[in-house]
Design an enzyme around this catalytic site. Sequence first.
Site, PDB file in Angstrom:
ATOM      1  N   GLU A  59       0.807  -1.228   0.000  1.00  0.00           N
ATOM      2  CA  GLU A  59       0.000   0.000   0.000  1.00  0.00           C
ATOM      3  C   GLU A  59       0.839   1.276   0.000  1.00  0.00           C
ATOM      4  OE1 GLU A  59      -2.785  -0.310   3.236  1.00  0.00           O
ATOM      5  OE2 GLU A  59      -3.792  -2.031   2.369  1.00  0.00           O
ATOM      6  N   GLU A  74      -5.183  -8.606   0.826  1.00  0.00           N
ATOM      7  CA  GLU A  74      -5.883  -8.273   2.070  1.00  0.00           C
ATOM      8  C   GLU A  74      -7.336  -7.979   1.744  1.00  0.00           C
ATOM      9  OE1 GLU A  74      -4.432  -4.955   4.378  1.00  0.00           O
ATOM     10  OE2 GLU A  74      -2.344  -5.568   4.108  1.00  0.00           O
TER      11      GLU A  74
HETATM   12  O1  IFM Z   1      -4.341  -2.931   9.189  1.00  0.00           O
HETATM   13  C1  IFM Z   1      -4.255  -2.444   7.895  1.00  0.00           C
HETATM   14  C2  IFM Z   1      -3.051  -3.029   7.186  1.00  0.00           C
HETATM   15  O2  IFM Z   1      -1.881  -2.783   7.862  1.00  0.00           O
HETATM   16  C3  IFM Z   1      -2.943  -2.460   5.795  1.00  0.00           C
HETATM   17  N1  IFM Z   1      -4.172  -2.557   5.079  1.00  0.00           N
HETATM   18  C4  IFM Z   1      -5.362  -2.122   5.746  1.00  0.00           C
HETATM   19  C5  IFM Z   1      -5.480  -2.765   7.106  1.00  0.00           C
HETATM   20  C6  IFM Z   1      -6.772  -2.298   7.810  1.00  0.00           C
HETATM   21  O3  IFM Z   1      -6.763  -0.932   7.991  1.00  0.00           O
END
Ligand code: IFM
Length: 470
Positions: A178, A373
């Site tokens: 990210e 994710e």
């Molecule tokens: O916890 C975070 C993660 O570190 C990165 N992506 C989003 C998740 C939820 O906010």
Amino acid sequence: MTTTSHLTSAQSDLIAGLPPSFRWGVATSAYQIEGAVRSDGRTASIWDTFCRVPGAVVNGETGDVACDHYHRMPQDVALIQDLGIDTYRFSVAWPRVQPGGRGPANPAGLAFYDRLVDELLGRGVDPWVTLYHWDLPQELEDAGGWPARDTAYRFADYAMLVFDRLSDRVRSWTTLNEPWCSAMLGYAYGAHAPGRRDFTAALQAVHHLLLGHGLATQRMRAAATRPVELGITLNLGTAAAETDSELDRAAARRADGLGLRIYLDPLRHGRYPADVVTDLAARGVELPVRPGDLEIISAPLDLLGVNYYTSHVFSGVDEDGRTEDADGNPVERAVPRGLPTTAMDWEIFPEGLTDLLVRISRDYPGLPIVITESGAAFDDRPDETGFVRDDDRTAYLATHIAAVAAARQAGADVRGYFAWSLLDNFEWAYGYDKRFGIVRVDYDTQARVPKQSALWYGDTARRVRSGGSA
Ligand code: IFM
């Protein structure tokens, strides 16, 4: 096929129709779970520093102990195996492996990840390494952080320390997690470490993060002695206009430009989007591109990691009817759709995931995708045994996996889904208040209790893997 009452029969059929080769994973990151921030030579990252800024993190919480995973790693890996999950995506803490961000590897730091990889392989779980999940060594921030070009080269050196040690056993590699969050939350909005509020610095960070990704990718590719899959993970969503008005459509275009195209265009097409460059110039910002950078950034990739939580609708008009903010920049206001939300106040919109995946496949073809994710925080209520019957999270996972399956049917090459997160953990500026885990963590005792969502997820993974016969 196990079904959940939250799915339509069409959605259940979609999930049941996923191929046995589909990867079912769970994801975590180092600072959010490891703790042991001063053990075995680890030095401070920007998050260790940021957590100590008054008001930066809810309740002044820190990752000092987190889930104590550094000391409980073998049990946590056993839990992954017991749940029936086939892939574990974890991140490596840069300041553990290369304290201070320069120089040789710290043997004790590397040894932890070496043990983790062996433990995973010994239990039949595929390791998936993310090299950077936001924990920049503080010394590198002191030297300018991601807005400084040198940080890209430091990242590639660090990546090679990890790659040289683990690539004999690890096939799947993500360079950055990210980069939008690292750049914008960290350098423009001050919400994440290092807490700066400087739009120009944030855009410099975007370019240097991508350059670091490209440099590391080229070097890892050249050094690989076994087949590897190299990729990057972006947090993406769809950006729709609230109405068909010129202002709303321009707001959505700008949001898509700075949220998605400013990453995927250079990565896949070797150029920054012209409209984004023009918009930035209007704000007096120029990306610090040097000759040859875009060739490095567009180094061939094997897969794209997509992190998906929600999607947005944009208006070009603020709540008071203005079209420019206090600095004279055009307004981009996220407008709620009126959908149910998670504990983060993020709207639950699985259809956006299908649309996003189909769109990426169309605009950036030829790149397999893994959802690295996806998940949700809810205000869990454990019963007296500690068990959490999280229908809401189970439904979130189920509907989003069905959305992935729908995208596959529409032609998107999506090869896996990783739930965020294995464990409740340190949710950055929200501290421990927001629980994303499919496994509950009791922070007083460090006991782990799989929630209903974990049982459903593991059971579904087993059944799909076995072609429905498990
Ligand atoms: O916890 C975070 C993660 O570190 C990165 N992506 C989003 C998740 C939820 O906010």
